[in-house]
Write a protein that holds these residues in place. Structure first.
Motif, PDB file in Angstrom:
ATOM      1  N   PRO A 285      93.786 -41.075  -5.242  1.00 14.89           N
ATOM      2  CA  PRO A 285      92.664 -41.005  -6.231  1.00 14.89           C
ATOM      3  C   PRO A 285      91.612 -42.098  -5.758  1.00 14.89           C
ATOM      4  O   PRO A 285      91.838 -43.247  -5.333  1.00 14.89           O
ATOM      5  CB  PRO A 285      93.674 -41.145  -7.542  1.00 14.89           C
ATOM      6  CG  PRO A 285      94.905 -40.838  -7.478  1.00 14.89           C
ATOM      7  CD  PRO A 285      95.324 -41.176  -5.925  1.00 14.89           C
ATOM      8  N   ASP A 462      95.643 -33.621 -17.092  1.00 18.94           N
ATOM      9  CA  ASP A 462      95.828 -35.302 -16.978  1.00 18.94           C
ATOM     10  C   ASP A 462      94.688 -35.879 -16.364  1.00 18.94           C
ATOM     11  O   ASP A 462      94.356 -37.022 -16.797  1.00 18.94           O
ATOM     12  CB  ASP A 462      96.892 -35.238 -15.943  1.00 18.94           C
ATOM     13  CG  ASP A 462      97.475 -36.852 -15.959  1.00 18.94           C
ATOM     14  OD1 ASP A 462      97.295 -37.543 -16.744  1.00 18.94           O
ATOM     15  OD2 ASP A 462      97.997 -37.292 -14.659  1.00 18.94           O
ATOM     16  N   ASP A 463      94.075 -35.384 -15.298  1.00 17.13           N
ATOM     17  CA  ASP A 463      93.001 -35.892 -14.431  1.00 17.13           C
ATOM     18  C   ASP A 463      91.565 -35.262 -14.995  1.00 17.13           C
ATOM     19  O   ASP A 463      91.167 -34.002 -14.360  1.00 17.13           O
ATOM     20  CB  ASP A 463      93.256 -35.922 -13.150  1.00 17.13           C
ATOM     21  CG  ASP A 463      92.075 -36.509 -12.337  1.00 17.13           C
ATOM     22  OD1 ASP A 463      91.179 -37.345 -12.883  1.00 17.13           O
ATOM     23  OD2 ASP A 463      91.985 -36.474 -11.162  1.00 17.13           O
ATOM     24  N   ASP A 464      90.821 -35.699 -16.046  1.00 13.31           N
ATOM     25  CA  ASP A 464      91.258 -36.758 -16.907  1.00 13.31           C
ATOM     26  C   ASP A 464      91.002 -36.069 -18.282  1.00 13.31           C
ATOM     27  O   ASP A 464      90.465 -36.846 -19.075  1.00 13.31           O
ATOM     28  CB  ASP A 464      90.240 -37.796 -16.589  1.00 13.31           C
ATOM     29  CG  ASP A 464      90.717 -39.267 -17.158  1.00 13.31           C
ATOM     30  OD1 ASP A 464      91.715 -39.474 -17.638  1.00 13.31           O
ATOM     31  OD2 ASP A 464      89.736 -40.049 -17.401  1.00 13.31           O
ATOM     32  N   MET A 529      93.875 -40.682 -16.043  1.00 12.21           N
ATOM     33  CA  MET A 529      95.100 -40.266 -15.821  1.00 12.21           C
ATOM     34  C   MET A 529      96.126 -40.964 -16.623  1.00 12.21           C
ATOM     35  O   MET A 529      96.785 -41.896 -15.934  1.00 12.21           O
ATOM     36  CB  MET A 529      95.497 -40.093 -14.418  1.00 12.21           C
ATOM     37  CG  MET A 529      94.425 -39.157 -13.674  1.00 12.21           C
ATOM     38  SD  MET A 529      94.677 -38.937 -11.637  1.00 12.21           S
ATOM     39  CE  MET A 529      96.391 -38.390 -11.800  1.00 12.21           C
ATOM     40  N   SER A 607      96.172 -46.548 -16.265  1.00 13.49           N
ATOM     41  CA  SER A 607      96.672 -45.108 -15.653  1.00 13.49           C
ATOM     42  C   SER A 607      98.086 -44.974 -15.671  1.00 13.49           C
ATOM     43  O   SER A 607      98.893 -46.217 -15.956  1.00 13.49           O
ATOM     44  CB  SER A 607      96.128 -45.138 -14.122  1.00 13.49           C
ATOM     45  OG  SER A 607      97.231 -45.720 -13.201  1.00 13.49           O
ATOM     46  N   LEU A 610     100.365 -44.087 -10.728  1.00 10.94           N
ATOM     47  CA  LEU A 610      99.968 -43.409  -9.767  1.00 10.94           C
ATOM     48  C   LEU A 610     100.199 -43.821  -8.088  1.00 10.94           C
ATOM     49  O   LEU A 610     100.480 -43.203  -7.553  1.00 10.94           O
ATOM     50  CB  LEU A 610      98.503 -43.523  -9.677  1.00 10.94           C
ATOM     51  CG  LEU A 610      97.617 -42.896 -10.915  1.00 10.94           C
ATOM     52  CD1 LEU A 610      96.269 -42.950 -10.762  1.00 10.94           C
ATOM     53  CD2 LEU A 610      98.102 -41.316 -10.863  1.00 10.94           C
ATOM     54  N   THR A 622     101.717 -37.564 -12.298  1.00 11.07           N
ATOM     55  CA  THR A 622     101.783 -36.286 -12.129  1.00 11.07           C
ATOM     56  C   THR A 622     101.680 -35.810 -10.453  1.00 11.07           C
ATOM     57  O   THR A 622     101.370 -36.570  -9.781  1.00 11.07           O
ATOM     58  CB  THR A 622     100.267 -35.627 -12.478  1.00 11.07           C
ATOM     59  OG1 THR A 622     100.334 -34.228 -12.359  1.00 11.07           O
ATOM     60  CG2 THR A 622      99.396 -36.317 -12.089  1.00 11.07           C
ATOM     61  N   TYR A 625      98.210 -33.339  -9.120  1.00 11.01           N
ATOM     62  CA  TYR A 625      97.018 -34.004  -8.833  1.00 11.01           C
ATOM     63  C   TYR A 625      95.860 -33.302  -8.132  1.00 11.01           C
ATOM     64  O   TYR A 625      96.287 -32.784  -7.079  1.00 11.01           O
ATOM     65  CB  TYR A 625      97.092 -35.499  -7.989  1.00 11.01           C
ATOM     66  CG  TYR A 625      95.713 -35.954  -7.746  1.00 11.01           C
ATOM     67  CD1 TYR A 625      94.998 -36.693  -8.679  1.00 11.01           C
ATOM     68  CD2 TYR A 625      95.316 -36.248  -6.341  1.00 11.01           C
ATOM     69  CE1 TYR A 625      93.804 -37.153  -8.194  1.00 11.01           C
ATOM     70  CE2 TYR A 625      94.408 -36.787  -5.854  1.00 11.01           C
ATOM     71  CZ  TYR A 625      93.187 -37.436  -6.744  1.00 11.01           C
ATOM     72  OH  TYR A 625      92.330 -38.029  -6.579  1.00 11.01           O
ATOM     73  N   HIS A 626      94.692 -33.167  -8.801  1.00  6.81           N
ATOM     74  CA  HIS A 626      93.675 -32.125  -8.438  1.00  6.81           C
ATOM     75  C   HIS A 626      94.261 -30.706  -7.693  1.00  6.81           C
ATOM     76  O   HIS A 626      93.652 -30.152  -6.897  1.00  6.81           O
ATOM     77  CB  HIS A 626      93.105 -32.781  -7.001  1.00  6.81           C
ATOM     78  CG  HIS A 626      92.244 -33.965  -7.395  1.00  6.81           C
ATOM     79  ND1 HIS A 626      91.414 -34.575  -6.276  1.00  6.81           N
ATOM     80  CD2 HIS A 626      91.907 -34.490  -8.437  1.00  6.81           C
ATOM     81  CE1 HIS A 626      90.593 -35.500  -6.928  1.00  6.81           C
ATOM     82  NE2 HIS A 626      90.684 -35.711  -8.267  1.00  6.81           N
ATOM     83  N   ASP A 630      97.490 -28.585 -12.961  1.00  6.52           N
ATOM     84  CA  ASP A 630      97.320 -29.804 -13.696  1.00  6.52           C
ATOM     85  C   ASP A 630      97.007 -29.329 -15.049  1.00  6.52           C
ATOM     86  O   ASP A 630      95.801 -29.383 -15.630  1.00  6.52           O
ATOM     87  CB  ASP A 630      96.270 -30.893 -13.155  1.00  6.52           C
ATOM     88  CG  ASP A 630      96.127 -32.020 -14.236  1.00  6.52           C
ATOM     89  OD1 ASP A 630      96.810 -32.189 -15.025  1.00  6.52           O
ATOM     90  OD2 ASP A 630      95.005 -32.560 -13.846  1.00  6.52           O
TER      91      ASP A 630
END
Length: 659
Positions: A285, A462-464, A529, A607, A610, A622, A625-626, A630
């Protein structure tokens, strides 16, 4: 006869919209001096005020209020989109209209920070400048170059600032006390060299913008045997080659390598290069950081406020630069913890995430389900409006901080409880946008295709979404405390940044504007996150205080991190706290807190797990991610874990604010 045309937002001024819809423009540093230096030339504006009714009239009024007597010819003021050369052609035609001396396109100059807009202006034949400081260089057709500046001997950053502010030099990134990336004309470079600085010119600024691309690949075998400088150069060249190859089919102009950067490589990219979507192998990230030009970047005026916290958790800020012992030990009181537990619950957080990630309607009683909060998605402004309205409903003072990115008009959302006589402000923040750039997408034939941020789903629970929900819950908690008669001694401000996924550009614009206004910020708590926890794993919270920026910000951010680390066990004694700081912090420069570090303010990013315990492996957060996966129903999404983090941050921030 030459005519100077200026963009307004970010170039001439920082734009802020109040809750009543009024617009305020704050002139950027060095801008007034530049305008006055060219008082004998005709000056106009090419700017996009938005499409709302009366937007142009409102912008014109704000322009004349911010710059009285400097833009007096209304025929040279052009309002409208700058997504093609059309408005620039119109401006040139107007400059040569009846009653004016004829002005050819190549006699006109467009001054604008946005590199895409400069590209359109060049297509229309205008000369361009990337910052008002380079207006004279554009008029005289002198090039402006990317430059790596190294203080040598007894020179330091303050000496560099002194020279830069008197010449055609504008910094864009302070890598360390020994390296600054900047824009400079040849005249500016000569002034630096005469003052004793080493200047390495790398290529024309033109229609490019600068980025820092972080390289998370493990070291190549045998690389550790080479000298540190050689390793950095070799690694930067390798990273640049990967980035250039990835965007080669998307841009008509090549990328420009600007040399090694902290943890990666500096790159100058044209506007059509999708640089934010490039992922080096193993990218973690925050791998891409957009760099903004700013004359005040070297001075870090916020450092005086960081000094008050640098002495440790039991220090307070009474006056800039003068720490004063605080009452108690800096830990949250049982009353504050109880109030936070009651207001910031898994259910409350889940509800906020559900609304902004598309599980439930964004507004009660309406049909809109959010598909994506990406800065290019049509739902992004709807989410901004809904969050702002929610803050207003809590009785907070709400402002929208306007900026432009990739031709889009975007907003950061700010909501504040103001305290009469407060010496400073405590910020609780997150980013409101999302992306699914790591997802796998197929066309109608089932063949792989690139991610399309304008239409593809990016729920970002989660993000974000988790951090955004935590900020909203914290604001609701403050509302309850105020209704009970409790009040802080400092201002409490909630900020949701836009376009974080585009190189943290929203927080960059926000922090740059705050520094220009000499904002007094005691500390920043960024949540990015916080809901990711893989089933069966130990609950882990990462507190990132590390900063590459030297000076008081280092100790002050550590102090904030220590306050939060003390609070977490009181919220959940089973949680494992990873307090990461110093140059080994893997999140240095990777979330919106870094935009405040850059200005000298104390800030931490909080966070889920991560990076793992060493920063060299994936943690237990998680695994989506991306990606479109998510979501709120993802097996790794834990509102309970998010509540632990949100409660701890809220209690710590409120305590720092005097509650």
């Amino acid at each position: 006869m030459p005519v100077l045309f200026f963009d307004i937002g970010a170039t001439l001024a920082d734009a802020r919209e109040e809750a009543d819809g009024s617009l305020t423009l704050r002139p950027r540093p060095r801008v007034l001096a530049v305008l006055d230096a060219f008082s004998d030339l005709r000056k106009g504006v090419i700017s996009n005020p938005g499409s709302g009714e009366g937007a142009a009239e409102q912008a014109a009024s704000a322009l004349h209020e911010a710059f009285p007597g400097r833009f007096t010819d209304d025929s040279l003021v052009h309002w409208g989109p700058k997504n093609s050369r059309a408005i620039f052609d119109e401006a040139v035609a107007g400059a040569a209209a009846e009653g004016h001396p004829a002005s050819a396109a190549d006699e006109c100059v467009f001054v604008g920070e946005d590199h895409q807009e400069r590209a359109f202006a060049r297509q229309a034949g205008l000369r361009t400048a990337a910052h008002p400081v380079f207006t004279g260089a554009a008029l005289e057709n002198r090039p402006v170059l990317w430059a790596r500046i190294e203080p040598t001997g007894g020179l330091d950053l303050s000496a560099l600032e002194s020279v830069a502010n008197q010449s055609e030099v504008v910094p864009v990134h302070v890598a360390s006390t020994r390296l600054v990336l900047a824009m400079a004309s040849m005249r500016g470079a000569e002034a630096l060299e005469q003052a004793g600085f080493t200047v390495d010119l790398r290529g024309p600024v033109g229609d490019t913008a600068a980025f820092l691309i972080r390289d998370d690949r493990p070291p190549a075998p045998g690389q550790g045997l080479a000298a540190a400088e050689d390793r950095a150069t070799s690694r930067a060249m390798s990273a640049f080659a990967i980035v250039a190859e990835e965007v080669a089919g998307s841009t008509a102009s090549p990328l420009l390598p600007l040399g090694p950067a902290p943890g990666g490589v500096y790159v100058a990219a044209p506007a059509d290069a999708p640089i934010e979507e490039v992922h080096l192998p193993g990218a973690k990230p925050g791998h891409t950081e957009r760099l903004l030009p700013d004359p005040t970047l070297l001075s870090r005026p916020a450092e005086a406020w960081a000094l008050g916290l640098a002495g440790g958790p039991a220090q307070d800020l009474a006056e800039p630069g003068g720490p004063e012992a605080a009452a108690g030990d800096g830990r949250a009181s049982p009353q504050t913890i109880a109030a936070v537990r009651a207001a910031v619950t898994p259910e409350v957080l889940r509800g906020h995430v559900a609304r902004i990630s598309g599980v439930e309607p964004l507004r009660e009683g309406e049909a809109l389900l959010v598909r994506s909060r990406h800065s290019s998605a049509e739902d992004n402004p709807h989410v901004v409006e809904a969050l702002a309205d929610r803050f207003l409903g809590l009785g907070l003072t709400v402002r929208l901080h306007r900026f432009r990115w990739q031709g889009r008009r975007l907003f950061n959302v700010e909501a504040e409880h103001q305290v009469a006589g407060a010496d400073s402000t405590v910020l609780i923040t997150a980013h409101l946008d999302s992306t699914a750039s790591d997802g796998e997408f197929v066309d109608d034939n089932g063949d792989p295709r690139p991610y399309d941020p304008a239409v593809d789903p990016a729920p970002g629970a989660d993000d974000d979404g988790s951090g955004t929900a935590a900020v909203m819950a914290a604001a609701e908690c403050l509302h309850h405390l105020l209704e009970e008669g409790r009040t802080p001694t400092r201002n409490v401000r909630f900020v949701l940044f836009n376009a974080e996924e585009q190189g943290m550009v929203g927080s960059k614009f926000y922090a740059r504007a705050a520094a220009a206004e000499d904002d007094r910020i005691a500390g920043v708590f960024q949540m990015d996150m916080i809901a990711g926890r893989q089933p069966g794993s130990t609950p882990v919270v990462e507190i990132h205080a590390g900063s590459s920026v030297p000076g008081p910000v280092v100790g002050a951010s550590d102090a904030l991190g220590a306050l939060l680390a003390d609070t977490l066990p009181a919220i959940d004694p089973t949680v494992t706290v990873q307090q990461l700081t110093g140059p080994s912090d893997p999140a240095i420069g990777r979330s919106d807190h870094a935009s405040f570090h850059e200005r000298g303010w104390a800030a931490v990013a909080v966070s889920e797990d991560l990076f793992g315990p060493t920063g060299e492996q994936n943690g237990t957060g998680t695994r989506k991610y991306h990606t479109p996966g998510d979501t709120l129903v993802d097996v790794d999404h834990s509102p309970q874990h998010a509540a632990t983090v949100a409660r701890s941050v809220t209690a710590t921030a409120f305590t720092l604010a005097g509650l």
